[in-house]
Design an enzyme around this catalytic site. Structure first.
Site, PDB file in Angstrom:
ATOM      1  CG  HIS A   1      -1.929   1.239   0.983  1.00 55.73           C
ATOM      2  ND1 HIS A   1      -3.379   1.603   0.549  1.00 55.73           N
ATOM      3  CD2 HIS A   1      -1.481   2.335   1.915  1.00 55.73           C
ATOM      4  CE1 HIS A   1      -3.263   2.471   1.046  1.00 55.73           C
ATOM      5  NE2 HIS A   1      -3.264   3.431   2.126  1.00 55.73           N
TER       6      HIS A   1
ATOM      7  CG  HIS B   1     -10.062   3.939   3.167  1.00 57.87           C
ATOM      8  ND1 HIS B   1     -10.497   3.437   4.909  1.00 57.87           N
ATOM      9  CD2 HIS B   1      -8.724   4.005   4.285  1.00 57.87           C
ATOM     10  CE1 HIS B   1      -9.013   3.914   5.723  1.00 57.87           C
ATOM     11  NE2 HIS B   1      -8.274   4.164   5.311  1.00 57.87           N
TER      12      HIS B   1
END
EC number: 6.3.5.3
Length: 762
Positions: free
Chosen positions: A59, A110
């Site tokens: 990420h 998200h």
């Protein structure tokens, strides 16, 4: 994150080289851990291990995508960069939009946090993207939310979707930011792995641009905003860097990092505090604390600066007792910012924070050299070269291989599927499509969002693009749209991504705005799957090449890998956002039919027999196969130029993009948006089914006043854009009348279009 009871210092680490460490549990591979040891010349401390593990996660480090993302830079021309003030690598892209104004925008994911805890996962996704915009020096002005879920009638969708929508609305509404657009898409591939992407757009004067760097030896590091807690430790940085096993919600679920907890009222005050600090010139550099928390903020600020940094971690305000250095560094508690401030400005900085009742603490300073040194009660727990943490993580060239089923998928064309032909069958298909989950009204979702707070919203749902005013004096504004059809991308990642770009570009153009820049959120399955990496590589090249053809740059974005449950990956979903500029929002083109009785309805573009990946094949037959519609970027650019000219010269009174569901769906939506009727007459000799339901790209439905029809059609003809007069506005009819299909009243259409989501989720 494992709680560490005994503080591990650099001195202790050097003396205990063979001390075992839980690096695998933190997501590091054997060779990655060994590389850290090689960099440091010893084993890392527990705090250093925590920093490297979150910063080297997929990420944060983009370790599987960097080799492909470089193609954006390689293909961006000087002309495309001309108006770009900040690009890839910054918190958000920034473009010069004229009259001394700059606009910044970005979209991020998200996803996994929103599956684990839908409300807080989605809420903190909004909060995080807003702080990215704030960190550039801009006032956040509006948000958007591209969303994707499993089947609309699936039990888990009923768990996830209401929580996600409530989280987006709850956080955004409390911040006082209008939600001006987005998407809601349902597909079985997203079951167990929804996509919750969040976009924010903000504006500033060009001279107010701020960047994330720690420069000036002796300058102070100030942490301000919320206190640091145990919520979100490892959070998105860990959750977004691994594949769900499929047991996360069952009795045998594995331990997951906690999802961050958001407080929008704290963020609202933080926004106003930051903007005052910017106005007073009290900030040298600034970074928000999102994924990887202080690990990210300190290492990135130091890495982008001209020296080192020293931080006293025990000065960080905490809201939980007994937190260790590793936990403090890994916490992803929300509503926090980190600023670099000149010593002479510290008192003024603190006074501003005190006035806004924002907690602010001096935690360190910029130093000479090239080391990031972090102490804990006088003991050194971190001593690292900051670039090795922030920008020199692993870079993988993952195996890339075209999936073995790709040829069979492409060969499974939808041509043999039964097609409606009688008027009754065609009418029933219009209504069935309008009621389907992917085409029905999103009002159940969007009514939970405030669209008009702050008073700058010009267009919002269900318009093709959101539009906001950024300058009250001149009326200058921007339009934004996001788009992606994952089925198209599955059939052809290169062309499918260009179709996403083309539609977002077209959605902006139909408002009368000129498209100028692109952001993206590239949502894919596991990078360890060669087939997924082939999809990703093709998508990146398709987007970059498409931007070159359109002459607009990619200013930044986000990569989200590991979007799959077990071995089942989502449809490849490269969400593309396009930003457009309009010099005066009063000349915007509204979405719908609009106009006066007798005004002409024109279909711009060409319709072909193209049903690969179409909504009709999906809804009616559950089919996915064949080729997606052809995409022609030169035609898209021409279409946009004509729409902008039509807006500027008052020749177009309304417009609506054609996409999923084709012309039939565009007509349904246009009629319902304006609560009016129209009479449609197909051209002689057309296949009515193809004409109504094909999803050929590069098409727009426009309404042209009778007095302007000759001038507008002459312009189209002269510039080589195909057009067809297909009908007229007829408010008195209160129906959609299609020759060869019949009449469908506005009341019946509305009941059909708006009834689906309330029936599923109320």
């Amino acid at each position: 994150m494992t709680s560490i009871q005994q503080i591990d210092t650099v001195e202790h680490a050097a003396a205990t080289r063979d001390h075992p460490q839980p690096y695998r549990e933190l997501g590091l591979k054997d060779d990655e851990y060994q590389r850290i040891r090689d960099i440091l010349g010893r084993r890392p401390t527990d705090a250093e291990l925590a920093m490297y593990s979150v910063m080297w996660s997929e990420h944060c480090s983009y370790k599987s995508s960097k080799v492909h993302l470089r193609y954006f830079g390689e293909t961006t021309t000087p002309q495309m960069r001309e108006k770009m003030l900040a690009g890839i690598g910054e918190n958000a892209g920034v473009v010069d939009v004229g009259d001394g104004w700059a606009v910044t925008f970005k979209v991020e994911s998200h996803n996994h946090p929103s599956y684990v805890e839908p409300y807080q996962g989605a809420a903190t996704g909004v909060g995080g993207i807003v702080r990215d915009i704030l960190a550039m020096g801009a006032r956040p002005l509006a948000v958007m939310d591209p969303l994707r879920f499993g089947p609309a009638d699936a039990p888990d969708t009923r768990r996830v979707l209401p929580g996600v929508v409530a989280g987006i609305g709850g956080y955004g509404n409390c911040l006082g930011l209008p939600n001006i657009g987005g998407e809601v898409v349902f597909d079985p591939s997203y079951a167990g792995n929804p996509l919750v992407n969040a976009l924010c757009v903000g504006a500033m004067r060009v001279e107010d641009l701020h960047l994330a760097h720690a420069t000036g030896v002796g300058n102070k590091i100030i942490l301000f905003g919320a206190r640091t807690g145990l919520d979100g430790i490892g959070g998105v940085s860990v959750l977004a860097s691994d594949t769900f096993s499929g047991e996360e919600t069952g009795p045998g679920r594995k331990k997951l990092p906690s999802v961050q907890v958001g407080d929008p009222f704290t963020e609202k005050v933080l926004i106003e505090c930051c903007l005052e600090l910017f106005r007073e010139g009290l900030v040298v550099g600034i970074q928000d604390l999102g994924g990887a928390g202080l690990s990210c903020a300190t290492s990135e600020l130091a890495s982008a600066g001209d020296g080192g940094m020293r931080v006293e971690l025990d000065r960080v305000p905490l809201r939980a007792e007994g937190m260790t250095p590793a936990e403090i560094l890994s916490s992803e508690s929300q509503e926090r910012m980190c600023a670099v401030v000149r010593p002479s400005d510290v008192d003024a900085f603190m006074r501003v924070c005190d006035r806004w009742e924002v907690t602010a603490t001096e935690i360190g300073e910029v130093t000479e050299g090239d080391r990031l040194v972090i102490t804990w009660h006088g003991e050194t727990v971190v001593d690292v070269p900051p670039r090795t943490v922030a920008h020199q993580g692993p870079v993988y060239r993952r195996p890339v291989q075209r999936p073995t089923d790709q040829d069979a998928l492409r060969a499974n064309i939808p041509d043999a599927l039964p097609r409606p032909s009688t008027p009754d069958d065609l009418r029933d298909t219009v209504l069935r499509m309008a009621a389907s989950p992917n085409l029905c009204s999103r009002r159940w979702v969007t009514q939970q969002y405030d669209h008009y707070v702050r008073g700058g919203t010009v267009l919002a749902q269900p318009a093709d693009a959101g539009m906001i005013r950024i300058d009250e004096t001149t009326g200058r504004g921007v339009a934004v749209s996001t788009d992606c059809n994952g089925r198209y991308v599955r059939l052809d990642p290169y062309a499918g991504t260009q179709l996403a770009l083309a539609e977002a570009y077209r959605n902006v153009a139909v408002t009368g705005a000129t498209p100028v820049a692109v952001t993206n959120c590239l949502n894919f399955g596991s990078p360890e799957d060669p087939g997924v990496m082939w999809q990703f590589e093709q998508a990146v090249r398709g987007l970059a090449d498409g931007c070159v053809a359109l002459g607009i740059p990619v200013t930044g974005g986000n990569v989200s890998f590991y979007n799959q449950t077990g071995s089942t990956a989502i449809l490849p979903t490269p969400v593309v956002g396009v930003l457009g500029v309009i010099d005066d929002v009063r000349r915007r083109i509204p979405t719908g039919i609009g106009g006066q009785a007798g005004d002409a309805l024109l279909l711009l573009g060409e319709t072909r027999d193209e049903f690969g990946g179409s909504e009709w094949a999906h809804v009616v037959h559950g089919h996915l196969g064949g080729r997606p519609p052809a995409v022609d970027m030169a035609r898209e650019k021409l279409l946009a130029e004509i729409l902008v000219a039509g807006s500027r010269d008052g020749m177009v009174s309304a417009a609506h993009d054609l996409s999923e569901g084709g012309l039939a769906q565009a007509l349904v939506e246009a009629v319902l948006i304006d609560e009016t009727g129209c009479r449609i007459a197909p051209p002689d000799g057309v296949d009515l089914f193809v004409w109504l339901f094909s999803e050929s790209a590069g098409r727009v439905l426009v309404t042209v006043p009778r007095t302007e029809e000759p001038r507008f059609t002459d312009m189209c003809t002269m510039r080589g854009l195909p057009w067809t007069r297909i009908g007229v506005v007829d408010p008195d009819a209160r129906a959609l009348e299609i020759q060869g299909v019949g009449s469908i009243g506005v009341a019946e259409l509305r009941e059909t279009w708006e009834g689906t989501l309330p029936a599923l989720f109320d």
